[in-house]
Motif scaffolding. Structure first.
Motif, short mmCIF file in Angstrom:
data_model
loop_
_atom_site.label_atom_id
_atom_site.label_comp_id
_atom_site.label_asym_id
_atom_site.label_seq_id
_atom_site.Cartn_x
_atom_site.Cartn_y
_atom_site.Cartn_z
N VAL A 2 1.50 -2.77 -2.44
CA VAL A 2 2.56 -2.90 -1.43
C VAL A 2 1.99 -2.66 -0.04
O VAL A 2 2.28 -3.41 0.91
CB VAL A 2 3.69 -1.90 -1.73
N ALA A 3 1.18 -1.63 0.09
CA ALA A 3 0.60 -1.32 1.40
C ALA A 3 -0.30 -2.46 1.88
O ALA A 3 -0.25 -2.86 3.05
CB ALA A 3 -0.20 -0.02 1.32
N ASP A 4 -1.12 -3.01 0.98
CA ASP A 4 -1.99 -4.12 1.36
C ASP A 4 -1.18 -5.35 1.74
O ASP A 4 -1.51 -6.06 2.70
CB ASP A 4 -2.94 -4.46 0.21
N LEU A 5 -0.10 -5.60 1.00
CA LEU A 5 0.77 -6.75 1.29
C LEU A 5 1.37 -6.63 2.68
O LEU A 5 1.35 -7.59 3.47
CB LEU A 5 1.86 -6.82 0.23
N ASP B 138 1.81 9.76 -0.42
CA ASP B 138 0.43 9.32 -0.65
C ASP B 138 -0.32 9.34 0.68
O ASP B 138 -0.57 8.30 1.29
CB ASP B 138 0.43 7.92 -1.27
N PHE B 139 -0.68 10.53 1.13
CA PHE B 139 -1.33 10.66 2.44
C PHE B 139 -2.77 10.16 2.40
O PHE B 139 -3.33 9.76 3.43
CB PHE B 139 -1.26 12.09 2.92
N SER B 140 -3.39 10.19 1.23
CA SER B 140 -4.73 9.61 1.11
C SER B 140 -4.65 8.11 1.36
O SER B 140 -5.52 7.54 2.05
CB SER B 140 -5.31 9.88 -0.28
N GLY B 141 -3.62 7.45 0.80
CA GLY B 141 -3.43 6.03 1.05
C GLY B 141 -3.17 5.74 2.52
O GLY B 141 -3.68 4.77 3.07
N ASP C 222 5.04 -0.26 8.64
CA ASP C 222 5.86 -0.33 7.42
C ASP C 222 5.04 0.08 6.20
O ASP C 222 5.55 0.73 5.28
CB ASP C 222 6.41 -1.74 7.22
N ALA C 223 3.77 -0.33 6.18
CA ALA C 223 2.90 0.03 5.07
C ALA C 223 2.72 1.55 5.00
O ALA C 223 2.79 2.15 3.92
CB ALA C 223 1.54 -0.65 5.22
N VAL C 224 2.50 2.15 6.15
CA VAL C 224 2.36 3.61 6.21
C VAL C 224 3.64 4.29 5.74
O VAL C 224 3.60 5.27 4.99
CB VAL C 224 1.98 4.05 7.64
N ALA C 225 4.78 3.78 6.19
CA ALA C 225 6.06 4.38 5.81
C ALA C 225 6.27 4.31 4.30
O ALA C 225 6.77 5.27 3.69
CB ALA C 225 7.20 3.66 6.53
N GLN C 226 5.87 3.20 3.68
CA GLN C 226 6.02 3.07 2.22
C GLN C 226 5.17 4.12 1.51
O GLN C 226 5.62 4.73 0.53
CB GLN C 226 5.59 1.67 1.77
N LEU C 227 3.95 4.34 1.98
CA LEU C 227 3.08 5.32 1.32
C LEU C 227 3.57 6.74 1.56
O LEU C 227 3.48 7.60 0.67
CB LEU C 227 1.65 5.15 1.83
#
Length: 233
Positions: free
Chosen positions: A126-129, A148-151, A138-143
Protein backbone atom coordinates in the motif's frame (compact mmCIF):
# COMPACT_ATOMS: atom_id res chain seq x y z
CA UNK A 1 -6.31 -21.26 -43.54
CA UNK A 2 -6.52 -18.23 -41.28
CA UNK A 3 -9.82 -17.50 -39.54
CA UNK A 4 -11.61 -14.55 -41.09
CA UNK A 5 -14.32 -13.91 -38.49
CA UNK A 6 -14.41 -13.69 -34.72
CA UNK A 7 -16.61 -16.80 -34.59
CA UNK A 8 -14.13 -18.84 -36.62
CA UNK A 9 -11.20 -17.48 -34.59
CA UNK A 10 -12.93 -18.35 -31.35
CA UNK A 11 -13.78 -21.87 -32.52
CA UNK A 12 -10.22 -22.51 -33.65
CA UNK A 13 -8.86 -21.16 -30.38
CA UNK A 14 -11.15 -23.27 -28.21
CA UNK A 15 -10.35 -26.39 -30.26
CA UNK A 16 -6.69 -25.72 -29.61
CA UNK A 17 -7.33 -25.38 -25.88
CA UNK A 18 -9.18 -28.68 -25.83
CA UNK A 19 -6.13 -30.44 -27.27
CA UNK A 20 -3.62 -29.16 -24.76
CA UNK A 21 -3.30 -29.22 -20.99
CA UNK A 22 -1.05 -26.19 -20.91
CA UNK A 23 -2.21 -23.44 -18.59
CA UNK A 24 -0.69 -20.61 -20.58
CA UNK A 25 -2.78 -17.47 -20.83
CA UNK A 26 -2.95 -16.84 -24.57
CA UNK A 27 -5.31 -14.39 -26.24
CA UNK A 28 -7.28 -15.56 -29.28
CA UNK A 29 -6.60 -13.88 -32.62
CA UNK A 30 -9.01 -11.02 -32.01
CA UNK A 31 -7.45 -8.88 -34.75
CA UNK A 32 -9.90 -10.50 -37.18
CA UNK A 33 -12.91 -9.36 -35.12
CA UNK A 34 -15.49 -7.37 -37.08
CA UNK A 35 -15.88 -4.71 -34.42
CA UNK A 36 -15.46 -3.90 -30.76
CA UNK A 37 -18.94 -5.10 -29.88
CA UNK A 38 -18.04 -8.63 -30.92
CA UNK A 39 -14.92 -8.54 -28.80
CA UNK A 40 -16.92 -7.29 -25.81
CA UNK A 41 -19.57 -9.97 -26.33
CA UNK A 42 -16.92 -12.67 -26.63
CA UNK A 43 -15.26 -11.48 -23.43
CA UNK A 44 -18.43 -11.06 -21.39
CA UNK A 45 -19.71 -14.50 -22.40
CA UNK A 46 -16.57 -16.16 -21.11
CA UNK A 47 -16.44 -14.09 -17.93
CA UNK A 48 -19.98 -15.26 -17.15
CA UNK A 49 -19.01 -18.92 -17.71
CA UNK A 50 -17.83 -19.41 -14.12
CA UNK A 51 -14.77 -21.40 -15.28
CA UNK A 52 -11.65 -19.77 -13.75
CA UNK A 53 -9.37 -20.80 -16.65
CA UNK A 54 -11.76 -19.42 -19.25
CA UNK A 55 -12.24 -16.26 -17.20
CA UNK A 56 -8.48 -15.80 -16.85
CA UNK A 57 -8.08 -15.93 -20.63
CA UNK A 58 -11.04 -13.62 -21.14
CA UNK A 59 -9.59 -11.12 -18.65
CA UNK A 60 -6.39 -10.94 -20.67
CA UNK A 61 -8.36 -10.48 -23.89
CA UNK A 62 -10.46 -7.73 -22.32
CA UNK A 63 -7.41 -5.88 -21.05
CA UNK A 64 -5.50 -6.16 -24.33
CA UNK A 65 -8.57 -5.12 -26.30
CA UNK A 66 -9.08 -1.93 -24.31
CA UNK A 67 -11.92 -2.96 -22.01
CA UNK A 68 -10.49 -2.30 -18.53
CA UNK A 69 -13.85 -2.46 -16.72
CA UNK A 70 -14.54 -5.96 -18.05
CA UNK A 71 -10.97 -7.01 -17.21
CA UNK A 72 -11.30 -5.65 -13.68
CA UNK A 73 -14.57 -7.51 -13.22
CA UNK A 74 -12.91 -10.74 -14.30
CA UNK A 75 -9.86 -10.18 -12.11
CA UNK A 76 -12.13 -9.44 -9.15
CA UNK A 77 -13.95 -12.73 -9.70
CA UNK A 78 -10.65 -14.62 -9.90
CA UNK A 79 -9.48 -12.95 -6.71
CA UNK A 80 -12.69 -13.83 -4.87
CA UNK A 81 -12.47 -17.46 -5.97
CA UNK A 82 -8.82 -17.87 -4.95
CA UNK A 83 -7.18 -18.12 -8.38
CA UNK A 84 -3.45 -18.84 -8.24
CA UNK A 85 -2.65 -15.43 -9.76
CA UNK A 86 -3.76 -13.91 -6.48
CA UNK A 87 -1.57 -15.95 -4.11
CA UNK A 88 0.63 -12.86 -3.67
CA UNK A 89 -1.96 -10.12 -3.00
CA UNK A 90 0.44 -7.23 -3.52
CA UNK A 91 1.33 -8.27 -7.08
CA UNK A 92 -1.98 -9.22 -8.63
CA UNK A 93 -3.27 -8.23 -12.08
CA UNK A 94 -6.22 -6.61 -10.31
CA UNK A 95 -4.04 -4.17 -8.36
CA UNK A 96 -1.81 -3.52 -11.35
CA UNK A 97 -4.74 -2.65 -13.61
CA UNK A 98 -6.38 -0.48 -10.96
CA UNK A 99 -3.14 1.45 -10.63
CA UNK A 100 -2.75 1.81 -14.40
CA UNK A 101 -6.31 3.14 -14.60
CA UNK A 102 -5.59 5.72 -11.90
CA UNK A 103 -7.95 4.03 -9.45
CA UNK A 104 -5.43 4.16 -6.64
CA UNK A 105 -7.91 4.59 -3.79
CA UNK A 106 -9.79 1.48 -4.93
CA UNK A 107 -6.54 -0.46 -5.04
CA UNK A 108 -5.61 0.73 -1.55
CA UNK A 109 -9.02 -0.23 -0.16
CA UNK A 110 -8.78 -3.62 -1.82
CA UNK A 111 -5.31 -4.29 -0.42
CA UNK A 112 -5.95 -2.92 3.05
CA UNK A 113 -9.04 -5.07 3.56
CA UNK A 114 -11.93 -4.65 5.94
CA UNK A 115 -10.22 -5.59 9.21
CA UNK A 116 -7.82 -2.64 9.03
CA UNK A 117 -4.85 -4.64 10.26
CA UNK A 118 -2.97 -6.08 7.25
CA UNK A 119 0.38 -7.83 7.51
CA UNK A 120 3.79 -6.35 6.72
CA UNK A 121 3.69 -7.31 3.02
CA UNK A 122 0.35 -5.60 2.43
CA UNK A 123 1.30 -2.48 4.41
CA UNK A 124 4.45 -2.16 2.33
CA UNK A 125 2.51 -2.73 -0.90
CA UNK A 126 0.00 0.00 0.00
CA UNK A 127 2.78 2.42 0.91
CA UNK A 128 4.65 1.71 -2.34
CA UNK A 129 1.45 2.12 -4.35
CA UNK A 130 0.69 5.50 -2.81
CA UNK A 131 4.30 6.61 -3.17
CA UNK A 132 4.32 5.75 -6.89
CA UNK A 133 1.16 7.84 -7.20
CA UNK A 134 3.04 10.81 -5.72
CA UNK A 135 1.17 10.62 -2.42
CA UNK A 136 3.99 10.23 0.08
CA UNK A 137 2.07 11.86 2.93
CA UNK A 138 -0.84 9.45 2.41
CA UNK A 139 1.60 6.54 2.37
CA UNK A 140 3.10 7.69 5.66
CA UNK A 141 -0.37 8.12 7.18
CA UNK A 142 -1.31 4.56 6.20
CA UNK A 143 1.78 3.15 7.89
CA UNK A 144 1.29 5.25 11.00
CA UNK A 145 -2.22 3.85 11.32
CA UNK A 146 -0.65 0.48 12.03
CA UNK A 147 2.24 1.98 14.05
CA UNK A 148 4.77 0.82 11.44
CA UNK A 149 7.36 3.51 12.14
CA UNK A 150 10.12 1.45 10.55
CA UNK A 151 8.11 1.52 7.32
CA UNK A 152 7.68 5.28 7.69
CA UNK A 153 11.43 5.69 8.11
CA UNK A 154 12.18 3.64 5.02
CA UNK A 155 9.72 5.68 2.96
CA UNK A 156 11.33 8.93 4.06
CA UNK A 157 14.75 7.53 3.22
CA UNK A 158 13.60 6.60 -0.31
CA UNK A 159 12.29 10.14 -0.72
CA UNK A 160 15.60 11.61 0.46
CA UNK A 161 14.06 13.13 3.60
CA UNK A 162 16.68 11.84 5.99
CA UNK A 163 15.84 14.25 8.81
CA UNK A 164 12.30 12.90 8.92
CA UNK A 165 13.67 9.38 8.56
CA UNK A 166 15.88 9.76 11.63
CA UNK A 167 12.89 10.97 13.64
CA UNK A 168 10.84 8.00 12.45
CA UNK A 169 13.62 5.60 13.46
CA UNK A 170 13.50 7.14 16.94
CA UNK A 171 9.76 6.43 17.08
CA UNK A 172 10.49 2.92 15.90
CA UNK A 173 12.96 2.46 18.74
CA UNK A 174 10.29 3.61 21.21
CA UNK A 175 8.02 0.93 19.75
CA UNK A 176 10.53 -1.77 20.61
CA UNK A 177 12.71 -2.03 17.50
CA UNK A 178 16.13 -2.71 18.98
CA UNK A 179 17.85 -2.13 15.62
CA UNK A 180 16.34 1.31 15.05
CA UNK A 181 19.19 3.19 16.71
CA UNK A 182 21.68 1.68 14.25
CA UNK A 183 19.47 2.75 11.36
CA UNK A 184 19.19 6.28 12.73
CA UNK A 185 22.96 6.44 13.08
CA UNK A 186 23.35 5.28 9.49
CA UNK A 187 20.99 8.01 8.25
CA UNK A 188 22.91 10.70 10.14
CA UNK A 189 26.19 9.42 8.70
CA UNK A 190 24.72 9.55 5.19
CA UNK A 191 23.80 13.17 5.88
CA UNK A 192 27.43 13.92 6.77
CA UNK A 193 26.55 14.47 10.43
CA UNK A 194 29.25 12.23 11.81
CA UNK A 195 29.51 14.01 15.20
CA UNK A 196 25.78 13.66 15.86
CA UNK A 197 25.90 10.04 14.67
CA UNK A 198 28.66 9.22 17.18
CA UNK A 199 26.78 11.07 19.92
CA UNK A 200 23.60 9.14 19.19
CA UNK A 201 25.37 5.80 19.09
CA UNK A 202 27.03 6.46 22.47
CA UNK A 203 24.37 8.32 24.42
CA UNK A 204 21.05 7.61 22.67
CA UNK A 205 17.95 9.80 22.72
CA UNK A 206 16.28 11.86 25.42
CA UNK A 207 12.66 11.05 26.23
CA UNK A 208 11.51 13.89 23.97
CA UNK A 209 13.35 12.39 21.00
CA UNK A 210 16.29 14.81 20.98
CA UNK A 211 19.90 13.67 21.09
CA UNK A 212 21.12 13.03 24.61
CA UNK A 213 24.03 15.18 25.74
CA UNK A 214 27.29 13.45 26.72
CA UNK A 215 27.16 12.09 30.24
CA UNK A 216 29.44 10.09 32.51
CA UNK A 217 28.71 7.47 35.11
CA UNK A 218 28.97 8.70 38.73
CA UNK A 219 31.86 7.44 40.79
CA UNK A 220 31.24 4.24 42.68
CA UNK A 221 30.19 4.77 46.31
CA UNK A 222 30.87 2.22 49.04
CA UNK A 223 27.65 1.22 50.82
CA UNK A 224 29.45 1.11 54.20
CA UNK A 225 30.62 4.72 54.27
CA UNK A 226 33.92 3.76 55.87
CA UNK A 227 32.41 1.69 58.69
CA UNK A 228 33.10 -1.97 59.18
CA UNK A 229 30.44 -4.18 57.63
CA UNK A 230 28.30 -6.22 59.91
CA UNK A 231 29.32 -9.81 60.18
CA UNK A 232 26.92 -12.34 58.83
CA UNK A 233 26.17 -15.19 61.19
Amino acid sequence: MLATTLSEATSAYENLLSRTAAARVTAPPVSEAENERQIRDWTEARISSGDPRVIARAACVAERSGFPDEALSAYQYLHDTGHRWFSAPDRTPLIRLMEEQGRVDEAVHHLWGEDGDPDFVIRSAVADLLTRAGRLDDAVAQLRRSHDFSGVARLYEKAGRNEAAATAWERSADSGNRYALDDAVRVLEQEGRAVEARQLRRYGWNQDGTLAEPWTCPAAVTPFDGAEPLSVL
